[in-house]
Structures are given as structure tokens and as C-alpha cells.
Design an enzyme around this catalytic site. Structure first.
Site, mmCIF file in Angstrom:
data_model
loop_
_atom_site.group_PDB
_atom_site.id
_atom_site.type_symbol
_atom_site.label_atom_id
_atom_site.label_comp_id
_atom_site.label_asym_id
_atom_site.label_seq_id
_atom_site.Cartn_x
_atom_site.Cartn_y
_atom_site.Cartn_z
ATOM 1 N N CYS A 46 0.879 -1.182 0.000
ATOM 2 C CA CYS A 46 0.000 0.000 0.000
ATOM 3 C C CYS A 46 0.906 1.220 0.000
ATOM 4 O O CYS A 46 1.126 1.846 1.037
ATOM 5 C CB CYS A 46 -0.924 -0.011 1.208
ATOM 6 S SG CYS A 46 -1.849 -1.555 1.414
ATOM 7 N N GLY B 88 6.467 7.814 0.186
ATOM 8 C CA GLY B 88 7.595 8.077 1.073
ATOM 9 C C GLY B 88 8.337 6.833 1.495
ATOM 10 O O GLY B 88 9.570 6.814 1.551
ATOM 11 N N LYS B 89 7.609 5.766 1.806
ATOM 12 C CA LYS B 89 8.268 4.532 2.241
ATOM 13 C C LYS B 89 8.934 3.812 1.070
ATOM 14 O O LYS B 89 9.987 3.186 1.239
ATOM 15 C CB LYS B 89 7.264 3.631 2.962
ATOM 16 C CG LYS B 89 6.805 4.193 4.308
ATOM 17 C CD LYS B 89 5.894 3.229 5.038
ATOM 18 C CE LYS B 89 5.512 3.765 6.407
ATOM 19 N NZ LYS B 89 4.717 4.996 6.331
ATOM 20 N N CYS C 70 -0.869 3.769 11.373
ATOM 21 C CA CYS C 70 -0.663 5.099 11.964
ATOM 22 C C CYS C 70 -1.795 5.409 12.934
ATOM 23 O O CYS C 70 -2.309 6.522 12.980
ATOM 24 C CB CYS C 70 -0.559 6.166 10.885
ATOM 25 S SG CYS C 70 -1.911 6.177 9.690
ATOM 26 N N ASP D 35 1.654 -1.303 4.888
ATOM 27 C CA ASP D 35 1.237 -0.082 5.569
ATOM 28 C C ASP D 35 -0.161 0.247 5.062
ATOM 29 O O ASP D 35 -0.367 1.171 4.288
ATOM 30 C CB ASP D 35 2.221 1.043 5.260
ATOM 31 C CG ASP D 35 1.904 2.307 6.038
ATOM 32 O OD1 ASP D 35 1.174 2.216 7.035
ATOM 33 O OD2 ASP D 35 2.384 3.383 5.645
ATOM 34 N N ALA E 58 1.209 4.397 -1.674
ATOM 35 C CA ALA E 58 0.992 5.844 -1.751
ATOM 36 C C ALA E 58 1.074 6.475 -0.356
ATOM 37 O O ALA E 58 0.700 5.829 0.631
ATOM 38 C CB ALA E 58 -0.365 6.127 -2.386
ATOM 39 N N PRO E 59 1.605 7.696 -0.258
ATOM 40 C CA PRO E 59 2.028 8.593 -1.347
ATOM 41 C C PRO E 59 3.433 8.356 -1.871
ATOM 42 O O PRO E 59 3.852 9.057 -2.775
ATOM 43 C CB PRO E 59 1.926 9.970 -0.691
ATOM 44 C CG PRO E 59 2.233 9.719 0.746
ATOM 45 C CD PRO E 59 1.633 8.377 1.065
#
Length: 480
Positions: A277, A282-283, A404, A350, A279-280
Site C-alpha cells: 500500500c 515516502g516509504k 498510523c 502499511d 501511496a504517497p
């Protein structure tokens, strides 16, 4: 199960469509409100009566906290400026030029203006009451420290783009703010907590049991990830990097806690990795900066979020690397268990969660009912994604599950339910990796919850306003 998880995705898609419509409505309302606020501020400035809103500390602050508990108050939209005491106004007006102020904290581009607006939003009383009931029971007296941090602006750091040169402007930002490089902390020595599926959990002592399954950090592999933040967890002004045709962006702004799942995954050179998963983006960027991967699959089923993911990758990763080492897919995460069984060395999950910080500011009653309903169903969706990831990873490979949210129903309970289901259906064995050795290195930066059973949870605090971020690591030992 296959149909049920698809229905959950359909439900989430319907919710996102309703949310987009609401965001459009709120945007128009906020534009009008912002115009009124700006006009009012200009009028006050011309009369010399407009106070500066204090949202930080001076550099010589003795306690090193970015915000005080007294600075976080529930206010109506009309009391943003009037809710400051006269004593505080006098103190604020006499501060020197090094004080961090709201109007000095952000660059003037549209992204930063939206961040300023986010920090002046009013939390929803309905959501706060729900959090008080739910998290008050979960955390007890500790909730009184977590709650004001959720209501305060979260911290941000700088992830350097290893595929771009460090410009003089970037170097100046790092130097002016005296930011700390965390790259020397990226050494993971995992211990294995073996799940006894007869009802008991046993923690292996590495000094006594020489188990070949004990994960060890490869001392010959240097982590290349370079993340910078203020050592005292202070709010700093970081201009958002602008797109320049033909050039890669030099750094990516994100919360430091978001990197912990990436570090826990501990990717190595040449590995095949799935960001389920993504988006956006960063990971995915952090994974590519950490090691020279053999192949990265960045997956995002939502069309709008997928577009943002592609934009991020194109802005930070060289085209030749994107065309040969990176693949962007749009599959439902639950389908990987059928399409790519035993394929990846590492998988990062995530997945969608209730996102406490964003939910806190939802004022629409209809959307709140939808969020409440979705909050009850999200653990089922997340469990389906985690099961899919365990099928997609190779034997001997690892899965990191991250959220999160503070909710134990979406965190430890999901991991526990999946472990039991996998064992019952396949008689397989999954190890839970104890990441205490990793979190010990970050005790000066993050505050971790000591009550979690399977993973680690970063708790937001006013003096360390990162997270929430939960992450757990599972190792697959045999074929399913």
C-alpha cells in the site's frame, strides 16, 4: 473470504468518494474563512494590535519542548487569536528573532499554506469524546499526555534523496537548523519471539539459545538512509522542494516515525520487495534509498493515490532505475496471495487505517458516522492484507505490518488473529521478531508504548510529537 475482502475495499472506495466531495465543500468554506481571517489580520496590523501566535520555543529553552501543555487548547474558529492570555502575548511580543513563530515556520507555497491551516483547525468534539472513552480505557492515565500531542502540530524531518546531489541550499538548511543525521543508528539486531500456538508465548534468549532463525544484522551491509531532524525534537521550517524540470528533488519531508517500519524490514542488496500500500510514496523512496534492491513493486489500488505515488517516484528516482528496478501496480492487496505466492524476500504492509490525527478534525456528522462504521471493519481488511502478504513472501522472508493509529484493535489484535488463522489453516509456523534492539537506539527521539505484545508503538508526546506509528515484524519459515 475473497468476496468479503473485496466488499471491504468497495466500502472503502465509496467512503473515499464521499470524503473527496466533502473536502471540496470544506475547501470552498475554508477559502472564505481564510479570506476573512487575512482581511482581519491586515486591519489589525495597520492599527498595530495584531499579536503573533507563538507555536514553539526559543533556542535557549531549558526543557527542549516544542509545545507546552498549556499551549494546546480547544478553541472555536473565532478564538484562534483571542485564546492567548495577555501575559503570553506580552512574552511573545518580546521574544527575539530566533523564536519559532507560526508565520515564520512555513514557506509561502500552497503546500505549506495548507499545513498552516491544518495547525489552526479545531478538533471535533465528537471524535475527542470517542477517543477519551476508547483510548482512556486502553492507555489509562497515559492518555492525558497523548491527547494534547495529537491536537498539536506534528514534527517533520528531512529524508535526503540518495539519487540527487546535496545542493548548497539543502546543506544550508541542514546547517542552519543543526539537524542530526540518524544514519549511524540503522543497525538492527533482532531477537525471535517464537509463537507457541498452544496458548503460550516464549521469548528465546539469544545468549542461551543458538537458534539459526535468530535474525542478525549484516555487518557488511551499510544502510544508506540519511534522515535529518532536530536533536531536541523542535519544530523547524523546511521549505517544500519544488519541481525543476530535468532535476530530481533533493529531499522528502516526512515524520521520522514513518521510517521505523522501513528500518525494521531491513532490506538488503538484490532483494525483491513489495510495498503493498505504497501511496504517497515516502516509504517506497526510503526503501530504494536504503539498499540497491533487485526489484521493488510499489502497489496502490486507489487511482488518485496511485497518481500521487507515480509523481513521487518520478520526482525522486532516476528514470533508468524506475524502468528497470521499480514496478507500479494497482492490484487489490488481498490478491497478492493468489497471484504472487512465495515471490518476495520482504513485504511492507502499511495498509489503510483510521488515522487518528486526520480523523480528529472531521466535523461532518455524516462522515463521522461513516468513519465510525469503517473503524469497526478496518481490522478485518488489515488482517486480510497481512494474510496476503504472508502468502506472497518467500519462506525465510519477512513481513512488516504498520499502521498510523493508536488502536490496539488495528494493531496487536490484527497480528494475533492472523497468526492463529494461518496456523489453523496450514499448520505453518510464523516467528514474531522482537525489535527491542532497534527501538532502544531511538529512545532519545521517540516514546514507545510498553504494553504492546507483538509490535512497537510510537506514542505522540508534546516533547516528542512523532507518530502514532505501530509496526510489527513477522518471519515466514515454511511454504503455506
Amino acid at each position: 473470504m475473497f468476496q468479503r475482502t473485496d466488499l471491504l475495499y468497495c466500502r472503502m472506495t465509496g467512503y473515499k468518494m464521499a470524503r473527496c466531495a466533502l473536502q471540496t465543500k470544506l475547501y470552498l468554506v475554508n477559502c472564505a474563512a481564510s479570506c476573512r481571517f487575512v482581511l482581519s489580520t491586515v486591519d489589525n496590523l495597520t492599527t498595530g494590535s495584531a499579536p503573533k501566535l507563538h507555536c514553539g520555543t526559543t533556542k535557549d529553552s531549558s526543557d527542549g519542548k516544542s509545545l507546552k501543555l498549556a499551549d494546546v487548547q480547544l478553541r472555536s474558529s473565532d478564538s484562534v487569536t483571542t485564546g492567548v492570555s495577555s501575559e503570553k502575548l506580552k512574552h511573545t511580543c518580546n521574544m527575539d528573532s530566533e523564536t519559532v513563530l507560526v508565520e515564520d515556520m512555513y514557506s509561502p507555497d500552497s503546500t505549506e499554506e495548507r499545513r498552516v491551516f491544518k495547525h489552526t483547525r479545531v478538533p471535533s468534539r465528537v471524535v475527542l469524546d470517542h477517543f477519551d472513552r476508547h483510548y482512556g480505557r486502553q492507555f489509562g492515565s497515559a492518555w492525558s499526555d497523548i491527547k494534547p500531542a495529537l491536537m498539536a502540530p506534528k514534527l517533520c524531518g528531512i529524508l535526503l534523496n540518495n539519487f540527487a546531489d546535496v545542493s548548497s541550499d539543502t546543506a544550508k538548511i541542514l546547517k542552519e537548523h543543526e539537524l542530526q543525521n540518524m544514519s549511524d543508528l540503522y543497525k538492527i539486531g533482532g531477537k525471535t519471539m517464537v509463537l507457541n500456538l498452544n496458548g503460550q508465548d516464549e521469548t528465546e534468549k539469544g545468549t542461551e539459545l543458538q537458534d539459526e532463525r535468530l535474525l542478525k544484522y549484516d555487518k557488511g551491509t551499510e544502510a544508506k538512509l540519511e534522515f535529518y531532524l532536530h536533536p531536541d525534537n523542535r519544530h523547524c521550517r523546511f521549505p517544500n522542494p519544488r519541481h525543476v524540470p530535468g532535476q530530481l528533488k533533493p529531499y522528502y519531508l516526512q515524520g521520522a516515525a514513518s521510517l521505523l517500519p522501513v528500518l525494521a524490514l531491513d532490506v538488503q542488496q538484490g532483494e525483491r520487495v513489495l510495498d503493498m500500500c505504497a501511496a504517497p510514496g515516502g516509504k517506497s523512496l526510503a526503501l530504494l534509498c536504503t539498499a540497491e534492491l533487485g526489484h521493488l513493486t510499489s502497489n496502490e489500488p486507489d487511482p488518485q493515490r496511485k497518481h500521487r505515488l507515480v509523481q513521487t517516484l518520478q520526482s525522486y528516482i532516476p528514470q533508468e532505475r524506475l524502468s528497470t528496478r521499480v514496478e507500479v501496480t494497482t492490484l487489490s492487496g488481498v490478491h497478492f496471495q493468489h497471484l504472487t505466492q512465495n515471490t518476495y524476500d520482504k513485504v511492507l504492509v502499511d495498509a489503510p487505517c483510521s488515522n487518528d490525527r486526520n480523523w480528529l478534525y472531521n466535523q461532518d456528522s455524516t462522515m463521522l458516522r461513516l468513519r465510525m462504521d469503517d473503524r469497526r471493519h478496518l481490522p478485518q481488511l488489515r488482517a486480510a492484507l497481512l494474510r496476503s502478504a504472508l502468502h506472497a513472501v518467500k519462506p525465510g522472508g519477512s513481513v512488516v505490518y504498520a499502521t498510523c493509529t493508536l488502536s490496539k484493535e488495528e494493531n496487536d489484535h490484527v497480528v494475533e488473529s492472523v497468526l492463529g488463522e494461518v496456523y489453523k489453516s496450514s499448520r505453518s509456523k510464523i516467528d514474531i521478531i522482537n525489535l527491542t534492539d532497534l527501538t532502544k537506539k531511538f529512545l532519545g527521539i521517540f516514546r514507545f508504548d510498553s504494553s504492546t505484545r507483538y509490535g512497537q508503538l510510537v506514542l505522540p508526546q508534546l516533547d516528542a510529537n512523532w507518530g502514532p506509528m505501530y509496526f510489527a515484524k513477522l518471519k515466514k519459515l515454511v511454504h503455506f
